[in-house]
Design an enzyme around this catalytic site. Sequence first.
Site, PDB file in Angstrom:
ATOM      1  N   GLU A 130      72.902  37.874  44.722  1.00 59.14           N
ATOM      2  CA  GLU A 130      74.050  37.973  45.616  1.00 59.14           C
ATOM      3  C   GLU A 130      73.702  37.613  47.052  1.00 59.14           C
ATOM      4  O   GLU A 130      74.579  37.536  47.902  1.00 59.14           O
ATOM      5  CB  GLU A 130      74.637  39.391  45.569  1.00 59.14           C
ATOM      6  CG  GLU A 130      75.362  39.726  44.278  1.00 59.14           C
ATOM      7  CD  GLU A 130      74.455  40.310  43.200  1.00 59.14           C
ATOM      8  OE1 GLU A 130      73.229  40.039  43.245  1.00 59.14           O
ATOM      9  OE2 GLU A 130      74.957  41.028  42.323  1.00 59.14           O
ATOM     10  N   TRP A 164      64.376  63.324  44.356  1.00 63.27           N
ATOM     11  CA  TRP A 164      64.261  62.019  43.720  1.00 63.27           C
ATOM     12  C   TRP A 164      62.802  61.634  43.560  1.00 63.27           C
ATOM     13  O   TRP A 164      62.009  61.783  44.483  1.00 63.27           O
ATOM     14  CB  TRP A 164      64.938  60.945  44.579  1.00 63.27           C
ATOM     15  CG  TRP A 164      66.438  61.008  44.524  1.00 63.27           C
ATOM     16  CD1 TRP A 164      67.187  61.986  43.941  1.00 63.27           C
ATOM     17  CD2 TRP A 164      67.357  60.057  45.087  1.00 63.27           C
ATOM     18  NE1 TRP A 164      68.529  61.707  44.102  1.00 63.27           N
ATOM     19  CE2 TRP A 164      68.658  60.529  44.806  1.00 63.27           C
ATOM     20  CE3 TRP A 164      67.209  58.866  45.798  1.00 63.27           C
ATOM     21  CZ2 TRP A 164      69.798  59.852  45.197  1.00 63.27           C
ATOM     22  CZ3 TRP A 164      68.345  58.186  46.185  1.00 63.27           C
ATOM     23  CH2 TRP A 164      69.630  58.667  45.887  1.00 63.27           C
TER      24      TRP A 164
HETATM   25  P1  AMP Z   1      68.174  39.244  40.792  1.00 62.46           P
HETATM   26  O1  AMP Z   1      69.556  39.178  41.279  1.00 62.46           O
HETATM   27  O2  AMP Z   1      68.041  38.949  39.347  1.00 62.46           O
HETATM   28  O3  AMP Z   1      67.256  38.428  41.616  1.00 62.46           O
HETATM   29  O4  AMP Z   1      67.712  40.772  40.941  1.00 62.46           O
HETATM   30  C1  AMP Z   1      67.775  41.427  42.164  1.00 62.46           C
HETATM   31  C2  AMP Z   1      67.159  42.786  42.042  1.00 62.46           C
HETATM   32  O5  AMP Z   1      65.771  42.688  41.736  1.00 62.46           O
HETATM   33  C3  AMP Z   1      67.196  43.573  43.317  1.00 62.46           C
HETATM   34  O6  AMP Z   1      68.441  44.183  43.536  1.00 62.46           O
HETATM   35  C4  AMP Z   1      66.077  44.579  43.082  1.00 62.46           C
HETATM   36  O7  AMP Z   1      66.498  45.655  42.272  1.00 62.46           O
HETATM   37  C5  AMP Z   1      65.072  43.781  42.306  1.00 62.46           C
HETATM   38  N1  AMP Z   1      64.029  43.264  43.208  1.00 62.46           N
HETATM   39  C6  AMP Z   1      63.913  42.045  43.735  1.00 62.46           C
HETATM   40  N2  AMP Z   1      62.802  41.937  44.477  1.00 62.46           N
HETATM   41  C7  AMP Z   1      62.198  43.154  44.434  1.00 62.46           C
HETATM   42  C8  AMP Z   1      61.010  43.705  45.018  1.00 62.46           C
HETATM   43  N3  AMP Z   1      60.181  42.993  45.769  1.00 62.46           N
HETATM   44  N4  AMP Z   1      60.744  45.006  44.769  1.00 62.46           N
HETATM   45  C9  AMP Z   1      61.548  45.759  43.998  1.00 62.46           C
HETATM   46  N5  AMP Z   1      62.658  45.294  43.414  1.00 62.46           N
HETATM   47  C10 AMP Z   1      62.990  44.009  43.627  1.00 62.46           C
END
Ligand code: AMP
Length: 550
Positions: A335, A452
């Site tokens: 997004e 949490w």
């Molecule tokens: P996507 O839209 O498939 O790229 O997924 C996005 C989601 O991936 C984010 O909202 C996070 O929950 C997770 N995410 C992306 N980068 C990281 C990161 N460096 N550390 C932890 N979670 C991440």
Amino acid sequence: MATPLMGQMMTSPLTISSLITHAARHAGATEIVTKRVEGDLHRYTWRDAEQRSRQMAQALLKLGCQPGERIATLAWNTHRHLETYYAVAGSQMVIHTINPRLFPEQIAWIANDAQDSVLFFDATFLPLVEKLAPSLPSVRHFVLMTDRAHMPAETSLKGLLCFEELMAAEDGRYAWPEFDENSAACLCYTSGTTGNPKGAVYSHRSSVLHSMAAALPDAMGCSARDVVLPVVPMFHVNAWGIPYTAALVGFKLVMPGPHLDGKSLYELFEGEKVTFSAGVPTVWLGLLNYVKANGLKFSTFKRTVIGGSACPPAMMKALKEDYGIEVIHAWGMTEMSPLGTLSKLNARQAALPADEQQHLLEKQGKVIWGVDMAIVGDDGRELPWDGQSAGNLLVRGHWVIDRYYNHPESPLASVDGKPGWFPTGDVGTIDQDGFLQITDRSKDVIKSGGEWISSIELENIAMAHPDVFEAAVIALPHPKWDERPLLVVVKKPGVELTREQMLGFFEGRIARWQIPDDVAFVAEIPHTATGKMQKLKLREQFKDHKLPGI
Ligand code: AMP
């Protein structure tokens, strides 16, 4: 009232074609190298790529495609995919990259939601596309991204077109049109781990601004002296925008095609003198295993962006200490095109003791100009940036969506009563220096006795154990505490590791009450199509698991 004086500067729309036009004129001789689906190495320049992108734009127009039409791809990182990116967006159509690792029904659902009119695909996916074709009524043309010699002798796809034949029929005498910079350029779907995937439509303006921001020294910081191999696929949020940043900066681009195993990647890194890369943590697990098992070293590879999931500090340490590779930890999402934050130090932070520097670098980092972030409590009130208060993370900015494709209702929320923020679904803290630390997806947080527990923090500790290959932590219901953590572990091959040893490893590393209640050893942790651990599936798999003492 006085009339404000307007700026007197030239204006032209920020279009994606302007990126590749720039690369062709000013980095014209810089190479793009692809390990093709056909198995060989293909080598040409930004000048060639721009010429062929114009030819492919002509071919699309000849097929009757109109501005705004969605043109889909099921393809690896290759020069042909790059040309398709620029041909489609440059001629005001919308490039819709589909993740081929999704289930076929999901692919069909997405293509129908997008109403794709043409589908470009690599030979790898011919059987998949043949199977899907009857459920893709909007697709008028199927284009196989290969040459005549590699076209199938037989196929159930009627009128299957050959990419190189379409290309050869055009002369490239085509001027990139100018149009409103707010026109749609790309369509990417979220992975849809809960419910159906949703489309995010990026504009030319948002994509160009995102590319400029990504190129900044404290973002990806690549220069024209870099050789960049994006392991992150062009079907996952546009390979984090690298195909666009590459043209803007004019660096050498190395595309691995479908050859993503440790050996192929290593040979490409060394053969093409790659200096910079980007990928999700699981990719590096595979590559590092290969390099370690074979006693190899990297001779030119110096920096990599890791994101998409939390990068375990142990992985960061191994890359740095064993191979001299700097990890830039990044956070973002579909997004937001996807870049939100990256972990880089300012001068003061770079003078801190090594362990304090490391502690900052392990976080997800600071926002780049163009996006803003806030953390809020459940009441929507902004929480302090003290590195302790964990809250729901919201973002806004030039490359953040304000609605989903085909969804009229607004997903936006308020911070302190002020509307216009996108709720990310992530939970995190922000410290005094503005470093974001993601503690969880909100649905993965473990709520124990009103407190949490961060599943990511527990996973990072487990990953630091030398015998652990991969670790996931999920919440299981508990009659007294509501939820308690279960640690799911994949051991490295051939090692002995008991539940007691694993839990003992947490002693002194985290507060006692946060230590997982139990450990389950498994052969494999399920991953989503974008390489994230599938906790939904794990929760399902372990729903009847009895925690000790219940
Ligand atoms: P996507 O839209 O498939 O790229 O997924 C996005 C989601 O991936 C984010 O909202 C996070 O929950 C997770 N995410 C992306 N980068 C990281 C990161 N460096 N550390 C932890 N979670 C991440």
